[in-house]
Scaffold this motif. Structure first.
Motif, PDB file in Angstrom:
ATOM      1  N   VAL A 192       0.489   3.174   0.721  1.00  0.00           N
ATOM      2  CA  VAL A 192       1.456   4.012   1.451  1.00  0.00           C
ATOM      3  C   VAL A 192       0.746   5.229   2.041  1.00  0.00           C
ATOM      4  CG1 VAL A 192       3.448   5.545   1.146  1.00  0.00           C
ATOM      5  CG2 VAL A 192       3.501   3.229   0.202  1.00  0.00           C
ATOM      6  N   PHE A 193      -0.071   5.908   1.230  1.00  0.00           N
ATOM      7  CA  PHE A 193      -0.795   7.095   1.725  1.00  0.00           C
ATOM      8  C   PHE A 193      -1.796   6.707   2.811  1.00  0.00           C
ATOM      9  CE2 PHE A 193       0.613   9.259  -2.205  1.00  0.00           C
ATOM     10  CZ  PHE A 193       1.132  10.412  -1.614  1.00  0.00           C
ATOM     11  N   GLY A 207      -7.572   3.353  -1.230  1.00  0.00           N
ATOM     12  CA  GLY A 207      -6.828   3.987  -0.139  1.00  0.00           C
ATOM     13  C   GLY A 207      -7.748   4.488   0.961  1.00  0.00           C
ATOM     14  N   LEU A 209      -5.769   5.002 -11.138  1.00  0.00           N
ATOM     15  CA  LEU A 209      -5.756   6.028 -10.094  1.00  0.00           C
ATOM     16  C   LEU A 209      -7.103   6.144  -9.396  1.00  0.00           C
ATOM     17  CD1 LEU A 209      -3.655   8.847 -11.793  1.00  0.00           C
ATOM     18  CD2 LEU A 209      -2.944   7.246 -10.014  1.00  0.00           C
ATOM     19  N   ALA A 269      -7.391   3.262  -7.071  1.00  0.00           N
ATOM     20  CA  ALA A 269      -6.471   3.448  -5.942  1.00  0.00           C
ATOM     21  C   ALA A 269      -6.991   4.500  -4.970  1.00  0.00           C
ATOM     22  CB  ALA A 269      -5.087   3.837  -6.461  1.00  0.00           C
ATOM     23  N   ALA A 282       1.102  -0.318  -9.281  1.00  0.00           N
ATOM     24  CA  ALA A 282       1.814   0.861  -8.768  1.00  0.00           C
ATOM     25  C   ALA A 282       0.840   1.829  -8.099  1.00  0.00           C
ATOM     26  CB  ALA A 282       2.560   1.555  -9.907  1.00  0.00           C
ATOM     27  N   ALA A 283      -0.315   2.035  -8.692  1.00  0.00           N
ATOM     28  CA  ALA A 283      -1.311   2.937  -8.109  1.00  0.00           C
ATOM     29  C   ALA A 283      -1.799   2.406  -6.762  1.00  0.00           C
ATOM     30  CB  ALA A 283      -2.483   3.126  -9.070  1.00  0.00           C
ATOM     31  N   HIS A 336       0.467  -0.540 -14.082  1.00  0.00           N
ATOM     32  CA  HIS A 336      -0.190   0.723 -13.718  1.00  0.00           C
ATOM     33  C   HIS A 336      -1.055   0.531 -12.473  1.00  0.00           C
ATOM     34  CE1 HIS A 336      -0.039   1.967 -18.215  1.00  0.00           C
ATOM     35  NE2 HIS A 336       1.031   2.391 -17.593  1.00  0.00           N
ATOM     36  N   SER A 390       0.097   5.881   5.995  1.00  0.00           N
ATOM     37  CA  SER A 390       0.631   7.127   6.555  1.00  0.00           C
ATOM     38  C   SER A 390      -0.455   7.911   7.273  1.00  0.00           C
ATOM     39  CB  SER A 390       1.240   7.996   5.438  1.00  0.00           C
ATOM     40  OG  SER A 390       2.297   7.335   4.817  1.00  0.00           O
ATOM     41  N   ALA A 450      -0.137   0.374  -4.744  1.00  0.00           N
ATOM     42  CA  ALA A 450       0.966   0.486  -3.780  1.00  0.00           C
ATOM     43  C   ALA A 450       1.037   1.904  -3.228  1.00  0.00           C
ATOM     44  CB  ALA A 450       2.288   0.097  -4.440  1.00  0.00           C
ATOM     45  N   LEU A 451       0.897   2.887  -4.096  1.00  0.00           N
ATOM     46  CA  LEU A 451       0.903   4.282  -3.662  1.00  0.00           C
ATOM     47  C   LEU A 451      -0.275   4.558  -2.727  1.00  0.00           C
ATOM     48  CD1 LEU A 451       2.367   7.003  -4.056  1.00  0.00           C
ATOM     49  CD2 LEU A 451       0.806   7.437  -5.958  1.00  0.00           C
ATOM     50  N   ALA A 452      -1.437   4.030  -3.057  1.00  0.00           N
ATOM     51  CA  ALA A 452      -2.611   4.202  -2.199  1.00  0.00           C
ATOM     52  C   ALA A 452      -2.377   3.596  -0.820  1.00  0.00           C
ATOM     53  CB  ALA A 452      -3.834   3.565  -2.848  1.00  0.00           C
TER      54      ALA A 452
END
Length: 175
Positions: A165-166, A100, A93, A96, A158-159, A155, A169, A161-163
């Protein structure tokens, strides 16, 4: 009866495990402290930074809505992500959070070219992503957390990928 399972041996020129752990520690310390200092510029105005108000005005000039809020988000992502990397705490995290933020910086700086433009944020992005994927090494707080003791590539992936996306966005919110 002979043991039929293959034995794993280190390649003749590979570094011992502690060397990898020491290398990851150096990367975590330098990258984490560097980006945490940048976050403190945004949040507190330390190191000749603009603080929340100055950074917020700058973000507004770049087309971000609610520049002050974006300054807080970027400052917290950099400060907490950087400190997380330093400690090796929730490393996927932390990496990420830094990655991000750097996606946005690279995008903003792309018009200035690589050298003198986005090479520094790209280097930080790559280092943070590498740590999110590889894990913090043996000398980290994560080693004491049961769910992260054995770092999993999943882990980190996935972290990140989430970063992404944010970050994307956030870029779409710009004017």
């Amino acid at each position: 009866m002979a043991n039929s399972s293959p034995t794993l041996t280190a390649a003749p020129h590979s570094a011992p495990p502690h060397a990898y752990d020491a290398g990851l520690l150096v990367l975590r310390l330098v990258l984490g402290l560097t980006i945490a200092a940048h976050g403190s510029q945004k949040l507190f105005g330390w190191f000749d930074g603009g603080g929340i108000d100055g950074t917020g005005q700058f973000f507004s000039s770049l087309g971000y809505p609610s520049g002050r809020t974006m300054a807080v988000i970027a400052g917290l992502s950099e400060s907490l992500g950087g400190l997380g990397l330093v400690l090796g705490l929730l490393t996927p995290l932390a990496g990420a959070a830094v990655a991000g933020t750097m996606i946005n910086v690279v995008w903003i700086e792309k018009g200035h070219g690589l050298v003198g433009g986005y090479e520094f944020p790209l280097l930080i992005l790559a280092g943070a992503a590498a740590l999110a994927l590889a894990g913090p090494g043996r000398f980290a707080v994560d080693r004491m957390l049961p769910f992260l003791r054995a770092h999993r590539l999943l882990h980190g992936g996935a972290a990140l990928a989430l970063a992404a996306v944010f970050a994307l966005s956030t870029l779409l919110l710009r004017n």
